[in-house]
Design an enzyme around this catalytic site. Structure first.
Site, PDB file in Angstrom:
ATOM      1  N   LYS A   1      22.529  39.450  34.888  1.00  0.00           N
ATOM      2  CA  LYS A   1      23.467  40.502  35.845  1.00  0.00           C
ATOM      3  C   LYS A   1      22.429  41.705  35.901  1.00  0.00           C
ATOM      4  CE  LYS A   1      28.003  41.086  36.783  1.00  0.00           C
ATOM      5  NZ  LYS A   1      29.444  40.989  36.437  1.00  0.00           N
TER       6      LYS A   1
ATOM      7  N   GLU B   1      45.654  35.963  35.080  1.00  0.00           N
ATOM      8  CA  GLU B   1      46.890  36.784  34.976  1.00  0.00           C
ATOM      9  C   GLU B   1      48.175  35.991  34.915  1.00  0.00           C
ATOM     10  OE1 GLU B   1      44.364  36.608  37.267  1.00  0.00           O
ATOM     11  OE2 GLU B   1      43.526  38.701  37.233  1.00  0.00           O
TER      12      GLU B   1
ATOM     13  N   ARG C   1      49.115  36.964  41.552  1.00  0.00           N
ATOM     14  CA  ARG C   1      48.727  35.493  40.808  1.00  0.00           C
ATOM     15  C   ARG C   1      49.913  35.134  40.066  1.00  0.00           C
ATOM     16  NH1 ARG C   1      43.085  33.737  40.242  1.00  0.00           N
ATOM     17  NH2 ARG C   1      42.883  33.759  42.516  1.00  0.00           N
TER      18      ARG C   1
HETATM   19  C1  LIG Z   1      42.270  37.221  40.168  1.00  0.00           C
HETATM   20  C2  LIG Z   1      41.299  38.049  40.070  1.00  0.00           C
HETATM   21  N1  LIG Z   1      41.176  38.957  38.710  1.00  0.00           N
HETATM   22  C3  LIG Z   1      40.473  39.673  38.497  1.00  0.00           C
HETATM   23  C4  LIG Z   1      39.263  40.155  39.429  1.00  0.00           C
HETATM   24  C5  LIG Z   1      38.471  41.153  39.383  1.00  0.00           C
HETATM   25  N2  LIG Z   1      36.887  40.578  38.978  1.00  0.00           N
HETATM   26  C6  LIG Z   1      36.305  40.631  40.031  1.00  0.00           C
HETATM   27  S1  LIG Z   1      34.659  39.929  39.544  1.00  0.00           S
HETATM   28  C7  LIG Z   1      35.507  39.700  37.930  1.00  0.00           C
HETATM   29  C8  LIG Z   1      34.183  38.990  37.275  1.00  0.00           C
HETATM   30  C9  LIG Z   1      33.865  37.901  37.749  1.00  0.00           C
HETATM   31  O1  LIG Z   1      32.884  37.102  36.900  1.00  0.00           O
HETATM   32  P1  LIG Z   1      32.095  35.956  37.160  1.00  0.00           P
HETATM   33  O2  LIG Z   1      32.798  35.162  37.925  1.00  0.00           O
HETATM   34  O3  LIG Z   1      31.285  35.379  36.256  1.00  0.00           O
HETATM   35  O4  LIG Z   1      31.033  36.663  38.191  1.00  0.00           O
HETATM   36  P2  LIG Z   1      29.831  37.884  37.940  1.00  0.00           P
HETATM   37  O5  LIG Z   1      30.076  38.993  38.434  1.00  0.00           O
HETATM   38  O6  LIG Z   1      29.478  37.772  36.197  1.00  0.00           O
HETATM   39  O7  LIG Z   1      28.588  37.316  38.711  1.00  0.00           O
HETATM   40  C10 LIG Z   1      36.511  40.119  37.980  1.00  0.00           C
HETATM   41  C11 LIG Z   1      37.367  39.934  36.756  1.00  0.00           C
HETATM   42  C12 LIG Z   1      39.242  39.151  40.690  1.00  0.00           C
HETATM   43  N3  LIG Z   1      38.510  39.604  41.672  1.00  0.00           N
HETATM   44  N4  LIG Z   1      40.407  38.385  40.853  1.00  0.00           N
END
Ligand SMILES: Cc1ncc(C[n+]2csc(CCOP(=O)(O)OP(=O)(O)O)c2C)c(N)n1
Length: 647
Positions: free
Chosen positions: A283, A368, A396
């Site tokens: 990242k 969630e 959710r």
């Molecule tokens: C249901 C839900 N909960 C929380 C989020 C907030 N959120 C956005 S991106 C993310 C992290 C995603 O991690 P990953 O899939 O590993 O992607 P990365 O950012 O590491 O590339 C979160 C928790 C969301 N988008 N949807």
């Protein structure tokens, strides 16, 4: 003058003929464009810098838009947008009438599916793959999913069926060991284990050299690469989770090596079943402030490109920060207070709490539903769990709130951050539905503060009522009011009169302040409105409301949520129950709509929920015309000079 490769790229077709070296140069140019743009507009920086090569390789090997690429969450789609005809509009990223920061099927035929909430890509990909087969089509379906998003239960529900149906799907697991914060949970540890020792690759290489050394036989076997891989996997990784589920596993692959990525994607393309490619990425890649602090640069506001410092600075704390500090105090007072987050420790302001009370803090991952269910179990055993969650993501867990919390009347507190209009993220992230969906929950108490000081008392109160309770509050900073030294429990269901008047403006939460300002302006126009800070949407302060609900009077509710079925609905039903038909009633809030990508203030303005909008809406409801602008002393302004001024 050196010409840039990026200037020649209008569609993915334009990268097909590039050499690996040219692709690497293009990756550098894309990073510069992303950095320059996001430093001005804000956005999801770290995730996007991490997938530049991965995205280039996907578009190099596959043929979008015929082949469908689905981006889980979608926050990492910037390179995809740049490559698919939106480079020239990229400056308008996340701007009103610009381009969305998420995939958007209305925006481009290259965006195969709308995302924003996590963990949906695998289910959607399976749907697209099954539909493809039923339609006798032959394109590829690719889902790109992060290790963070793989903590979401729905992703596993999808994998369960993908392994069962064995549809031809390519799953690209973008593994960077980060959700927004570090990824959590047993699965995350397992994926790290697969990568950390590089066991699998080592064993594969060793096996290759042993086979090569067998004269005549080795090369034949190596060419039958898959057979070899299968052999190794079965012998050394009998429990490889994905393989056991029926999904072919390839990896780990260096996710910034264009050569390796192109090779494995080409291989995946030939496979006639589900395949998962475990790509290891970093990242924030290519920008050291983001690499060193991917959490801060997950979603960022505008920042100084040279220092990495955020541009917006203020001494007024955000609601999230006030929440975190309040939680520390409340946890000091009561050892039964626990905090739960679904992958948003920092966003919800809980980091100081987590540091102070590590064994009373739970990050459950992007889960969630589980968070709420888990809280129900804790509350049943007399603990006091606070589930801190963004309003939009709690959607959710609708059934868990109902089935596991409300029906058993368990004292779980929901701290609903980012309620109301939300800056920049577009329709998937608006926190506008929570009042509507929580209102119908038995036993549920609903609260919203007028400012950050009242907010602290509400969190304390919610923990004391002994019932399920939700406190909703907006994204961003408070009003800058003084914070009381002591926290107190507010009387349940009691509103606060802020200004007296003939008719009633009954405001809820974040719109109390603009409603009060609007009422003061209307007073000068001869419209007398009391302003009441409702504090509670449920239970309502019925006595107070009914005091105003007299024949001929006007009652107007104001809320930063969907008006239909929301706070206004609760008040309207009270008036109907009490047969107060001979008064004028109006509820002001958002319509049921797909919200634009815009600043929260722009969204409120668009729907008439800022101070000016409220003045106009109330005035219109009362059948009044706007006052004529006063003529300026210099003769300009007001009515145009010479236009009947002296008549
Ligand atoms: C249901 C839900 N909960 C929380 C989020 C907030 N959120 C956005 S991106 C993310 C992290 C995603 O991690 P990953 O899939 O590993 O992607 P990365 O950012 O590491 O590339 C979160 C928790 C969301 N988008 N949807």
């Amino acid at each position: 003058m050196t010409t840039k490769i990026i200037d020649r790229v209008r569609s993915p077709q334009d990268i097909k003929g590039l050499t690996t070296k040219e692709l690497a140069q293009l990756a550098r140019e894309i990073r510069v464009l992303i950095l320059e743009t996001v430093s001005k507009t804000g956005g999801h920086l770290a995730a996007n810098l991490g997938v530049v090569e991965l995205t280039l390789a996907l578009h190099y090997v596959f043929d979008a838009p015929k082949d469908k690429i689905i981006w889980d969450v979608g926050h990492q789609c910037y390179t995809h947008k740049i490559l698919t005809g939106r480079k020239d509009r990229f400056q308008g990223l996340r701007q009103f009438q610009g381009i969305s920061g998420f995939p958007c099927i209305e925006e481009s035929e290259y965006d195969a599916y709308n995302t924003g909430h996590a963990s949906t890509a695998l289910s959607a990909a399976l749907g697209l793959a099954v539909a493809r087969d039923k339609n006798n089509q032959d394109h590829h379906v690719i889902a790109v999913v992060g290790d963070g998003s793989l903590t979401g239960g729905v992703a596993w529900e999808a994998l369960n069926q993908i392994g069962h149906l064995r549809e031809r799907i390519v799953v690209v697991l973008n593994f960077n060991e980060m959700s927004i914060s570090p990824s959590v949970g047993a699965m995350s540890k397992y994926l790290t284990y697969l990568v950390s020792g590089q066991h699998y690759l080592r064993i594969k290489d060793q096996a290759k050299s042993i086979l090569k050394s067998i004269p005549g036989v080795g090369w034949t076997l190596i060419k039958a690469g898959r057979a070899l891989e299968d052999l190794i996997k079965k012998a050394f990784f009998p429990g490889l989770v994905f393989e056991e589920l029926g999904i072919r596993y390839i990896g780990p692959v260096q996710g910034h090596s264009l050569g390796s990525l192109v090779e494995v994607f080409r291989e995946a393309k030939t496979y006639d079943g589900p395949v998962l490619i475990h790509c290891v990425t970093h990242k924030g890649r290519g920008y050291s402030p983001a690499q060193e602090n991917p959490e801060k640069f997950h979603g960022t506001g505008p920042f100084d490109l040279h220092t990495g410092e955020l541009r917006e600075k203020s001494r007024i704390p955000t609601f999230s920060r006030v929440f975190g500090e309040t939680m520390v105090r409340l946890a000091e007072e009561d050892p039964r207070v626990l905090a739960i987050t679904a992958a948003m420790p920092d966003g919800t302001g809980l980091t100081p709490y987590a540091e102070r009370f590590p064994d009373r803090f739970y990050d459950v991952g992007i889960a969630e539903q589980h968070a709420v269910n888990f809280a129900a179990g804790l509350a049943l055993c007399r603990f006091k769990p606070v589930v801190a969650v963004y309003s939009t993501f709690l959607q959710r867990a609708y059934d868990q709130i109902y089935h596991d919390v409300s029906l058993m009347d368990l004292p779980v507190v929901f701290a609903l951050d980012r309620s109301g209009a939300v800056d920049d993220e577009g329709p998937t992230h608006q926190g506008v539905n929570d009042i509507v969906y929580l209102r119908s929950m038995p036993n549920m108490i609903l609260m919203a503060p007028k400012d950050e000081n009242e907010f602290r008392h509400m969190i304390k109160s919610a923990l004391n009522y002994g019932h399920p309770a939700a406190v909703r509050y907006p994204k961003g900073r408070g009003l800058g009011v003084r914070l009381d030294r002591n926290l107190r429990v507010l009387p349940l269901g009691k509103a606060e009169v802020l200004k007296d008047g003939r008719d009633l403006l009954l405001a809820y939460g974040s719109l109390v302040a603009p409603a009060l300002a609007a009422a003061r302006r209307l007073e000068r126009e001869g419209l007398s409105f009391a302003v009441v800070n409702a504090r509670f949407a449920k239970p309502l302060d019925e006595d107070l409301i009914l005091r105003w609900a007299k024949p001929g009077r006007a009652v107007i509710t104001v809320e930063e949520g969907i008006a239909a079925g929301g706070f206004g609905g609760e008040v309207r039903e009270l008036l109907d129950r009490e047969r107060r038909f001979d008064l004028k009633f109006k509820s002001l809030g958002f319509p049921i709509a797909i919200f634009p990508v815009a600043k929260a203030a722009e969204i409120r303005k668009l729907y008439g929920l800022d101070e000016d909008g409220l003045v106009n809406q109330v005035r219109e409801f009362c059948g009044r015309k706007p006052p004529r602008p006063a003529a300026r002393k210099d003769g300009k302004g007001g009515r145009r000079s010479g236009q009947g001024q002296g008549r």
